[in-house]
Design a protein around this motif. Structure first.
Motif, mmCIF file in Angstrom:
data_model
loop_
_atom_site.group_PDB
_atom_site.id
_atom_site.type_symbol
_atom_site.label_atom_id
_atom_site.label_comp_id
_atom_site.label_asym_id
_atom_site.label_seq_id
_atom_site.Cartn_x
_atom_site.Cartn_y
_atom_site.Cartn_z
ATOM 1 N N THR A 198 -6.624 -1.580 -7.189
ATOM 2 C CA THR A 198 -6.078 -0.625 -8.348
ATOM 3 C C THR A 198 -7.098 0.196 -8.785
ATOM 4 N N SER A 201 -8.622 2.682 -6.220
ATOM 5 C CA SER A 201 -7.953 3.764 -5.961
ATOM 6 C C SER A 201 -8.115 4.909 -7.240
ATOM 7 N N THR A 205 -9.899 8.462 -6.605
ATOM 8 C CA THR A 205 -9.176 9.692 -7.035
ATOM 9 C C THR A 205 -9.830 10.574 -7.960
ATOM 10 N N GLN A 444 -3.542 9.673 -3.451
ATOM 11 C CA GLN A 444 -3.271 8.404 -4.099
ATOM 12 C C GLN A 444 -2.759 8.510 -5.481
ATOM 13 N N GLU A 447 0.404 6.860 -5.956
ATOM 14 C CA GLU A 447 0.743 5.355 -6.626
ATOM 15 C C GLU A 447 1.293 5.396 -8.123
ATOM 16 N N TRP A 462 -5.272 1.800 -13.482
ATOM 17 C CA TRP A 462 -5.598 2.986 -12.578
ATOM 18 C C TRP A 462 -5.615 4.101 -13.530
#
Length: 725
Positions: A198, A201, A205, A444, A447, A462
């Protein structure tokens, strides 16, 4: 249709930990001391020496099993395909590092030479990675800004701006390699586990957003200086939009066409990858076309298009890193090392599982550390891997790092002999290629709703990581994300979801009583479960939840009883005959002054042994002598999820147990880990009040013992007549 399940019947005695130890002899193991571990680590023999060599040079292992007829052709085809992609990405990612494009070819060549011998992954393509390039570029811009004087560094004397930037990038890469090599030698490859999927990601991003913004100046053909530090993305966008009316239309049109064509062909590659022997190298094709068109129509002179320009032909002699730059960039180099390793290890792990071989995290650190140190000596910048390049290398038939070596040879050929052909290439084309390759990282964002539905805490990690890295910079943002992630772990262990368990009738299973309708709870018994370790930060939370579960504060009950006992004893001294064993008459209790009892004595067990009758605290008391009623006779603590205790928690637990024991509530601890039980013994946890007999190997053992003990106990009004067990 009824489902017939297998059944089992076990007939054995009800065990406590003490009785189990009596009937089953335990092996007493002696744990090695730190000195023994060190001596064992330093001991060397022929077998360990052989294993050390094979571990340090994984190439020996896979070369011995190399199948020339089956694998060589696939490796050659894969190497050529990957090499073409690596060349284009090297040129493009060099712009992210604020370096002349030709130095991207160095990064596609030198690091791969050492990783070929030292790396444990057979499939990853080593070279430039956009996130690392951007992080290195931030240091380059800080020390050698485009619109101001460079930092006061002695090693910059006599160098051009491009040479200064190359020196900064190579020095940061050298320090990055030192960090990775040190972590590998110290066997701390496990550090990557603290970077969750997480967090990575959200971080990548944010990096994609930074990369996108940094390439806008090439797409629009604007002269925007590089900006680093917190809120740099805001300031960069401000400068882009201030100059938006000065857009170079030729650059913009070329960029849009390149992005559309590359995007469409990449989508077709993904859709028909099962039918295509090799993905269409659309980046290479569009680069060749753009070079030809730019050269034929003289874009640089006619339309004022910024092109790659003079390419460095061949290789320059090695250089030493600048000590002053190393001192200035220590803070930035460490996160670059961590991120580079985390990305490479994650990608390598995916393909190692797919092709059934093992990778060694510590050896990967050593391999990337040496690769970056070696590459930095020849002016390359930070190397890791790229998911898109690795996918090309694996999908086009690559079986080993021979494919990677061939891709490096491709970069060498371009550097030595063909570099001049890329000189008319517009930089906007490279910027467009960078942007179109960000699709995977930018997607992403999808997500967020998934994480919000599945795990809101992970969603917070995140979003916090992405926002922090976007607004504050990648280095600070990574620290913010890691801090938020660690805080979630702290909160989950500091405030665990405690529960009260009940028996599933007809079984020896116990579940949260809130989750089931048909349950059995013996009267006077509470089963309390804490699903986390006990330590200094959550021991008070544990005690508060325990009090909440039983419905009363044992310390308050104990103090009330001791106050009442003082009054009763004073009445006896005054020879008040209104007191009997079955009850208390209305006497002169109302006129008694409050007993003055020492506070320490108030917290000790109520001493009723010297009373001339048996005292029942749940009997009716006169109006001015009242104590809280306690209908609980047994408290069972499920420690199956308690993996460790620290000293603070041990003291708090001991105090809590004594408070219940002193008000005649039997306490049992079940499923306690052997290590925890051993620590309780070593820390003198047991005494006259808390004995080892309260520990039971399973919850069901403790429950059966409680039911047997209180089967005929009606003095509390809580006798158990039907156990249903």
């Amino acid at each position: 249709m009824a489902t017939f399940r297998k059944q089992y019947v076990v007939s054995r005695p009800v065990y406590s930990e003490d009785s189990f130890a009596e009937h089953h002899e335990k092996i007493h193991r002696t744990h090695k001391s730190i000195l023994n571990h060190v001596m064992n680590y330093l001991t060397c023999d022929s077998k360990r020496a052989k294993n050390a060599v094979l571990s340090f040079l994984p190439i020996i292992g896979w070369m011995r099993i190399y199948r020339i007829r089956e694998w060589l052709l696939g490796d050659v085809v894969s190497g050529v395909s990957t090499g073409l992609v690596a060349i284009m990405q090297g040129l493009a990612f060099a712009l992210l590092a604020e370096l002349p494009p030709s130095y991207g070819l160095y990064t596609a060549f030198f690091p791969m030479l050492t990783y070929f011998f030292l790396g444990t992954s057979r499939h990853i393509s080593v070279g430039a990675f956009p996130v690392l390039s951007l992080m290195v570029g931030a240091v380059v811009i800080r020390l050698v800004p485009k619109d101001g004087p460079a930092a006061n560094i002695t090693d910059f004397e006599g160098l051009s701006d491009d040479q200064k930037r190359v020196l900064v990038a190579s020095s940061v890469t050298f320090l990055m390699g030192i960090f990775q090599l040190a972590m590998g030698v110290l066997q701390v490859g496990f550090i990557v586990i603290y970077l969750s999927d997480t967090l990575v990601s959200g971080f990548t991003t944010a990096a994609a957003i930074h990369i996108l913004v940094s390439q806008l100046k090439f797409v629009f053909g604007l002269a925007v200086p590089g900006i680093s530090g917190p809120l740099s993305i805001i300031y960069t966008l401000e400068k882009v939009f201030v100059q938006i009316t000065s857009t170079n239309i030729c650059d913009l049109v070329m960029s849009i066409i390149i992005m559309l064509v590359v995007f469409v062909v990449k989508e077709l590659n993904d859709r028909y990858k099962a039918k295509l022997p090799v993905p269409v190298p659309i980046e290479v094709i569009m680069t060749v076309i753009a070079c030809g068109v730019s050269y034929g129509f003289n874009f640089e002179q006619k339309y004022d298009v910024d092109v790659v320009g003079k390419m460095v032909s061949g290789y320059e002699p090695p250089i030493a890193p600048s000590v002053q730059v190393l001192q200035e960039s220590t803070v930035e180099a460490f996160p670059v090392a961590i991120v580079g390793f985390a990305v490479a290890f994650s990608v390598a792990k995916v393909y190692s599982i797919k092709h059934d071989y093992t990778i060694d995290g510590n050896q990967e650190l050593i391999a990337f550390g040496i690769s970056n140190i070696f590459g930095s000596s020849f002016r390359s910048f930070a190397a890791s891997t790229s998911l898109s390049r690795t996918a090309v290398q694996e999908s086009s038939g690559g079986k080993t790092q021979i494919a990677g070596l061939i891709s490096a040879m491709m970069a060498m050929i371009v550097t030595v002999a063909l570099g001049f052909l890329l000189e008319p290439l517009p930089r906007s084309v490279l910027g467009a290629l960078v942007i179109v390759n960000l699709k995977g990282m930018l997607m992403q964002f999808k997500e967020i709703p998934y994480l919000w539905r599945r795990d809101k805490t992970e969603c917070v990690v995140w979003v916090a990581t992405c926002l922090g890295a976007t607004l504050l910079g990648l280095d600070i943002g990574l620290a913010v994300g890691l801090g938020v992630e660690l805080l979630t772990i702290v909160f989950r262990t500091q405030f665990p979801r405690c529960s009260i368990l009940a028996n599933i009738p007809g079984t020896d299973l116990y579940r949260d009583r809130k989750d089931y309708l048909n349950i059995f709870e013996p009267q006077g018994v509470k089963i309390f479960r804490i699903p986390s370790p006990l330590f200094f930060a959550n021991i008070e939370f544990f005690r508060d939840k325990l009090v909440e579960a039983v419905g009363f504060n044992p310390l308050r009950v104990l103090r009330k009883r001791n106050k009442a006992l003082g009054k009763i004893k004073k009445l006896l001294v005054m020879r008040d005959n209104g007191i009997t064993e079955k009850g208390y008459g209305d006497s002169s209790c109302q006129t008694l002054e409050k007993s003055q009892v020492d506070e320490k004595e108030m917290d000790l067990s109520s001493n009723v042994s010297d009373l001339p009758f048996q005292l029942n605290w749940n009997a009716e008391l006169p109006g001015n002598i009242s104590v809280p009623r306690v209908d609980l006779h047994s408290l069972i603590l499920d420690f199956s999820a308690v993996s460790f205790l620290d000293i603070s928690a041990l003291k708090g637990l001991k105090t809590a147990l004594k408070e219940f024991i002193r008000i005649d509530v039997d306490v049992y601890i079940v499923s306690c880990d052997a290590y925890v039980l051993e620590k309780l013994h070593s820390c003198m946890f047991f005494d006259d009040e808390i004995q080892t007999s309260i520990f039971y190997p399973t919850l069901h053992d403790a429950m059966l013992n409680v039911l047997e003990k209180h089967k005929y106990d009606t003095s509390r009004g809580c006798a158990v007549r039907d156990t249903q067990l």
